[in-house]
Design an enzyme around this catalytic site. Structure first.
Site, PDB file in Angstrom:
ATOM      1  CG  ASP A  39      23.739  22.024  30.471  1.00  0.00           C
ATOM      2  OD1 ASP A  39      23.713  21.081  29.684  1.00  0.00           O
ATOM      3  OD2 ASP A  39      24.715  22.808  30.573  1.00  0.00           O
ATOM      4  CB  SER A  45      29.030  22.024  24.766  1.00  0.00           C
ATOM      5  OG  SER A  45      29.362  22.968  25.758  1.00  0.00           O
ATOM      6  CG  HIS A  86      27.522  20.156  29.493  1.00  0.00           C
ATOM      7  ND1 HIS A  86      26.558  21.009  28.991  1.00  0.00           N
ATOM      8  CD2 HIS A  86      28.664  20.452  28.812  1.00  0.00           C
ATOM      9  CE1 HIS A  86      27.095  21.790  28.074  1.00  0.00           C
ATOM     10  NE2 HIS A  86      28.364  21.464  27.929  1.00  0.00           N
TER      11      HIS A  86
END
Length: 480
Positions: free
Chosen positions: A226, A122, A272
């Site tokens: 995503d 991330s 994600h």
């Protein structure tokens, strides 16, 4: 992860988004304080995936010495602000933290490493892209450790600076947020990228913009749909045809942005991050798992990756962020696109030795000669033993040596539908929390299910009662 197997080392930085002005940082402090200070962090943490010490969960890096760097700087690991600004009480020192972690590891054995693997998820994935060349310069130039190769792995940190689905007063588009954040954080990007965007350095926070300027090899893992990108684009939980159309175009834009990426794993799923999840081995494209693709890339030299790609895709220009037509514009075309699964496969075939250096060929001939002599001595052994020896002599893709081209590490799923990969994490209805049936998912795309049934050559009753896996197999099967 700071991995240590033999003389390899690596480091993983965690993620958690960012704040970019006084208001967003105050809200973050009130709601997500653990991402802005380390005062209440636990003494220990258990992290899975590529940081797991279990060989069953982490088959290639389980024996590494792992260093996990938690996230509290709220600046995608790019800040150098050590004193609060006039309009906020916070400091932002992500880049400074990365620099100091590397320095602290030097007396702990880092100087003896042959490879450093910098990984992140991330915001940590974006941080890898931003920091990997700085880490390389620190080790190579500042400390003269040029024998250490620097590599990066970005998990779910490859974001797009496209126009959001909607705009509201409570949030900014990703590009505008990063533009403000860069000033607040006193953000540090690589000098090569800044030279490429002298008037717009915030562009360097977007992977497809900065990738052509990197000097260290990077492996990119990115879900084609995503969830963090959806959040940044303000699209919300997808339940309408309009939302699905926007998300479909987002996936197409991501594919375009990968045009010059040499090491890539991009499944067609809504999710994600994956790198530190316990089930990370379950994510596959064409039966190749993420750890296997990473291992292939790790064993390949960076230059061989560059040489293997056509020169036409290695320019520094940024791809246009174009989208396909809406999902329902042509059912036949949509179904045909759905069946276009990636043809990238890992090969277990030995490469030709005609291009190998002479010394390597000499060693290989010598080894084969020894094997033949050994076989002559063992002629009298049992048949079962000979079969076992043959099985052991078969080269698998995971035993390749550096420089061999027996496996590929660029796997992009061409299916244009979200969730068309069998290994996708389960999708749940945003209102009920229940797992979405695949038929329900198709209906939410705005498709006429009777037309779908006709296109597949089955009746509507069979379609409605078809098992999830059976339907998915039918839709994603490859043409002979």
């Amino acid at each position: 992860m700071w991995g240590c197997r033999g003389r390899e080392k690596g480091c993983t930085v965690s993620g958690g988004w960012y704040c970019y002005d006084q208001r967003s940082c105050h809200n973050r402090w009130m709601r997500l304080r653990h991402l802005m200070t380390s005062k209440q962090w636990p003494e220990t943490r258990t992290v899975g995936g590529i940081l797991s010490p279990s060989p069953e969960e982490n088959p290639f890096w389980w024996s590494a010495n792992h260093v996990f760097v938690p996230y509290c700087s709220s600046d995608t690991w790019s800040g150098t602000r050590s004193r609060p600004s006039s309009d906020t009480k916070f400091t932002f020192m992500g880049a400074t933290i990365v620099n100091q972690v590397v320095r602290d590891l030097l007396p702990l054995g880092l100087t003896n490493a042959s490879t450093v693997l910098l990984a992140g998820s991330s915001a940590g994935g974006t941080g890898v892209i931003i920091n990997m060349d700085h880490v390389k310069a620190l080790l190579h130039d500042t400390f003269g450790l040029r024998h250490i190769e620097i590599r990066g792995v970005s998990d779910s940190g490859w974001f797009l600076d496209r126009a959001p689905y909607t705009v509201d007063s409570h949030s900014l588009a990703p590009l505008d947020a990063v533009r403000r954040g860069l000033v607040l954080w006193q953000g540090q990007v690589s000098s090569r990228c800044q030279q490429h965007f002298p008037d717009e350095p915030w562009r360097c926070y977007f992977g497809y913009r900065s990738y052509p300027t990197l000097t260290a090899p990077l492996f990119v893992f990115q879900w084609l749909f995503d969830e963090a990108q959806m959040t940044a684009d303000n699209v919300g939980p997808p339940v309408t045809k309009q939302q699905w159309d926007y998300i479909h175009k987002m996936g197409d834009s991501l594919r375009h942005s990968f045009h010059n990426v040499t090491a890539l794993f991009a499944p067609s799923c809504i999710s994600h991050t994956v790198l530190t999840k316990k089930d990370w081995q379950g994510v596959k494209i064409n039966e190749v798992s993420l750890p296997q693709a990473l291992r292939c890339w790790e064993m390949q030299s960076y230059q061989s990756q560059i040489d293997s790609l056509p020169s036409s895709i290695l320019d520094n220009s940024s791809p246009a962020m174009l989208g396909d037509a809406p999902l329902t514009s042509s059912l036949r075309l949509t179904l045909r696109n759905l069946m276009r699964i990636s043809h990238y496969k890992i090969s277990t075939t030995n490469t030709s030795t005609t291009t190998e250096p002479q010394e390597r060929r000499r060693r290989r001939r010598k080894k084969h000669s020894k094997n033949r002599n050994r076989a002559d001595r063992n002629k009298g052994k049992k048949k079962k033993g000979r079969k076992a020896n043959r099985r052991r002599e078969q080269r698998s893709v995971w035993s390749i040596k550096e420089g061999d081209e027996t496996c590929q590490q660029r796997l992009v799923e061409r299916c244009s539908w979200p969730q068309c990969n069998h290994s996708c994490p389960k999708l749940h209805n945003p209102f009920t929390g229940e797992e979405m049936d695949f038929i329900e998912l198709l209906k939410s795309f705005g498709l006429d299910m009777m037309s779908v049934a006709n296109a597949l050559g089955i009746d509507i009753h069979t379609l409605n009662n078809m098992d999830h896996e059976e339907l998915l197999n039918l839709l994603t099967q490859q043409a002979n």
